[in-house]
Design an enzyme around this catalytic site. Sequence first.
Site, PDB file in Angstrom:
ATOM      1  N   SER A   1      46.974 -32.686 -33.852  1.00  0.00           N
ATOM      2  CA  SER A   1      47.101 -32.040 -35.158  1.00  0.00           C
ATOM      3  C   SER A   1      47.967 -30.779 -35.116  1.00  0.00           C
ATOM      4  CB  SER A   1      45.689 -31.753 -35.661  1.00  0.00           C
ATOM      5  OG  SER A   1      45.715 -31.178 -36.922  1.00  0.00           O
TER       6      SER A   1
ATOM      7  N   ALA B   1      39.203 -24.687 -46.463  1.00  0.00           N
ATOM      8  CA  ALA B   1      40.188 -23.722 -46.970  1.00  0.00           C
ATOM      9  C   ALA B   1      41.569 -24.000 -46.370  1.00  0.00           C
ATOM     10  CB  ALA B   1      39.743 -22.308 -46.627  1.00  0.00           C
TER      11      ALA B   1
ATOM     12  N   ARG C   1      35.706 -17.673 -33.472  1.00  0.00           N
ATOM     13  CA  ARG C   1      36.468 -17.301 -34.665  1.00  0.00           C
ATOM     14  C   ARG C   1      35.686 -16.274 -35.480  1.00  0.00           C
ATOM     15  NH1 ARG C   1      40.699 -20.720 -34.911  1.00  0.00           N
ATOM     16  NH2 ARG C   1      40.361 -22.909 -34.366  1.00  0.00           N
TER      17      ARG C   1
HETATM   18  C1  LIG Z   1      38.852 -22.207 -39.249  1.00  0.00           C
HETATM   19  C2  LIG Z   1      39.512 -23.527 -39.196  1.00  0.00           C
HETATM   20  O1  LIG Z   1      40.526 -23.731 -39.854  1.00  0.00           O
HETATM   21  N1  LIG Z   1      38.936 -24.450 -38.396  1.00  0.00           N
HETATM   22  C3  LIG Z   1      39.493 -25.796 -38.236  1.00  0.00           C
HETATM   23  C4  LIG Z   1      39.564 -26.180 -36.780  1.00  0.00           C
HETATM   24  O2  LIG Z   1      38.249 -26.234 -36.270  1.00  0.00           O
HETATM   25  P1  LIG Z   1      37.595 -25.150 -35.304  1.00  0.00           P
HETATM   26  O3  LIG Z   1      36.274 -25.759 -34.917  1.00  0.00           O
HETATM   27  O4  LIG Z   1      37.461 -23.913 -36.139  1.00  0.00           O
HETATM   28  O5  LIG Z   1      38.546 -24.943 -34.168  1.00  0.00           O
HETATM   29  O6  LIG Z   1      40.136 -27.483 -36.666  1.00  0.00           O
HETATM   30  C5  LIG Z   1      39.334 -28.512 -37.275  1.00  0.00           C
HETATM   31  C6  LIG Z   1      40.006 -29.830 -37.012  1.00  0.00           C
HETATM   32  O7  LIG Z   1      41.257 -29.901 -37.585  1.00  0.00           O
HETATM   33  C7  LIG Z   1      39.160 -28.211 -38.764  1.00  0.00           C
HETATM   34  O8  LIG Z   1      38.306 -29.167 -39.318  1.00  0.00           O
HETATM   35  C8  LIG Z   1      38.613 -26.799 -38.947  1.00  0.00           C
HETATM   36  O9  LIG Z   1      38.552 -26.453 -40.298  1.00  0.00           O
HETATM   37 MG   LIG Z   2      45.584 -32.186 -38.782  1.00  0.00          MG
END
Ligand SMILES: CC(=O)N[C@H]1[C@@H](OP(=O)(O)O)O[C@H](CO)[C@@H](O)[C@@H]1O
Ligand SMILES: [Mg+2]
Length: 561
Positions: free
Chosen positions: A67, A390, A529
């Site tokens: 991604s 978001a 985060r």
């Molecule tokens: C704050 C943020 O944007 N977190 C993202 C990110 O996850 P984290 O668990 O925060 O690394 O990647 C995920 C997969 O793409 C998405 O679902 C999520 O919203």
């Molecule tokens: Mg993606």
Amino acid sequence: MDEHQKSLILNSSSRFPPPHGVRLSYGTAGFRADASLLQSTVFRVGILAALRSLKTHSVIGLMITASHNKASDNGIKVADPSGGMLTPDWEPFADAIANAATPQHLLQLIDEFVKKENIPFDGVRSAEILLGRDTRPSGESLLEAAKQGINSIVDALAIDMGILTTPQLHWMVRARNKGMKATEVDYYEQLAGSFRCLIDLIPNGQKFQEIDDKLVIDGANGVGGEKIEVLKKMLNGLPIEVRNSGKGGGILNEGVGADYVQKEKVVPQGFGSKDVGTRCASLDGDADRLVYFSVPSSNSNVIDLVDGDKILSLFAVFIKEQLSVLSTEGDEKIGDNYQARFGVIQTAYANGASTDYLKQLGLEVVFTPTGVKYLHEQAARYDIGIYFEANGHGTILFSECFLSWLESRYNELSSKNKESEQHKAALRLLAVSKLINQAVGDALSGLLLVEAILQHMGWSIHNWAELYQDLPSRQLKVKVVDRTAVVTANAETMVVRPPGIQDAINAEIAKYPQGRSFIRPSGTEDVIRVYAEASTQEAADSLASSVAKLVDQFLGFGSSR
Ligand SMILES: CC(=O)N[C@H]1[C@@H](OP(=O)(O)O)O[C@H](CO)[C@@H](O)[C@@H]1O
Ligand SMILES: [Mg+2]
């Protein structure tokens, strides 16, 4: 499993030894790591996908992508028969096999799991797995590893669908399992057809070909740019310009793309003063996220961000309008009305102003932990459930029950008065349900729906942005010794471990008007985060940095806890 099957797994897995000293976990969105570490994991997920296909008697998907991560990373995730994410029940098995140290241990885990889950190895049913990958250079060899994993299960068939966006693969899996047309061309045709239908229903007859109001898309130097070009050709005349399509030598996700734009709130590479006032959109590296933005002034690189929360709000306003037209009675009462259960799903990252706005619209707002698998599950409980993170990942789910009511209502209305407003509203809702990806959040289908709704409303990006004013916010990341030491509750809005940190965060929040802040361990990166919002940007920045300091004190490398 018979002896032949067992020896097949032993032999093939010995060619894919796991990396030393690395522990991988299925995480928020599948396995992700530096691509050089992933051969054995991807091979093993190939086995898992074949088992899942045997168990469910359905087609399963495997997508090789990381991604929005950097180009040297890669990853793999499984699409379940519905086209959604792998059922969480199987995640512990995914973790266990990814980390098995030897072929013997791997075989033992598989054997136990096959027995526990009663997976049929009767030679009657065969497994079928669709494989897709994004544009990362490591994708090809990882795809080969996945194929070998699949082929180490007798009677399993791996079908390489080539380079795809993540949502295209999920869409294909869903379509295949529903017995619908399921090729990439079918995908484009469904999107283009339902988009045209929405445009044809625009009240004042204004058509997109006539509007000299172009959209500029940042393709993150990933797979989305080239796929948008295909759609653009099919929608002859759609005024779209694609930049950062990956053809010009730019690097995937570097200074470009939806994640960068949403988190940094600055213009991506390739954009600048020439774009002041223009409607712009950014996709992420595998095109499952979408955000819009505009450049307010040529003197600064700061953007006006229109994020996933505002996309959700736009969709909610439009759907609500159609539902209310549909429920008004025309000259004659036709059929039974149906009280559609309509809800929206957000996470703690949703801007507080968006939640207030949605509640003012009279909508039911539900919060889940981060990760689309959680949002999707909640949205599926409604007749119409809209979910968005978001960061721009989201979609609208329609229940089968509501759609069949809508079809029959539409047919009934068709036989009475095709010009009635109710008839048009029913047709619009049916078109939305075909345009917007029912399997997973999809930047391409989301983008077409945004474009259709903006034209329907006669809105510029500025009118849209003014639906409500975002509260200033800031996101930070903090490296800690062990991110699993942070345990959260209440949809990640409070920390239950380590003890004491939540009280300290609360004390900081109390210092700021409209202050809100929370921390959580990332599921895709080795960080904690931090999110903060407050009434001014300075206050949000200051709250975020105080909370980041607390994280460092409690969990950082200098901490004694
Ligand atoms: C704050 C943020 O944007 N977190 C993202 C990110 O996850 P984290 O668990 O925060 O690394 O990647 C995920 C997969 O793409 C998405 O679902 C999520 O919203
Ligand atoms: Mg993606």
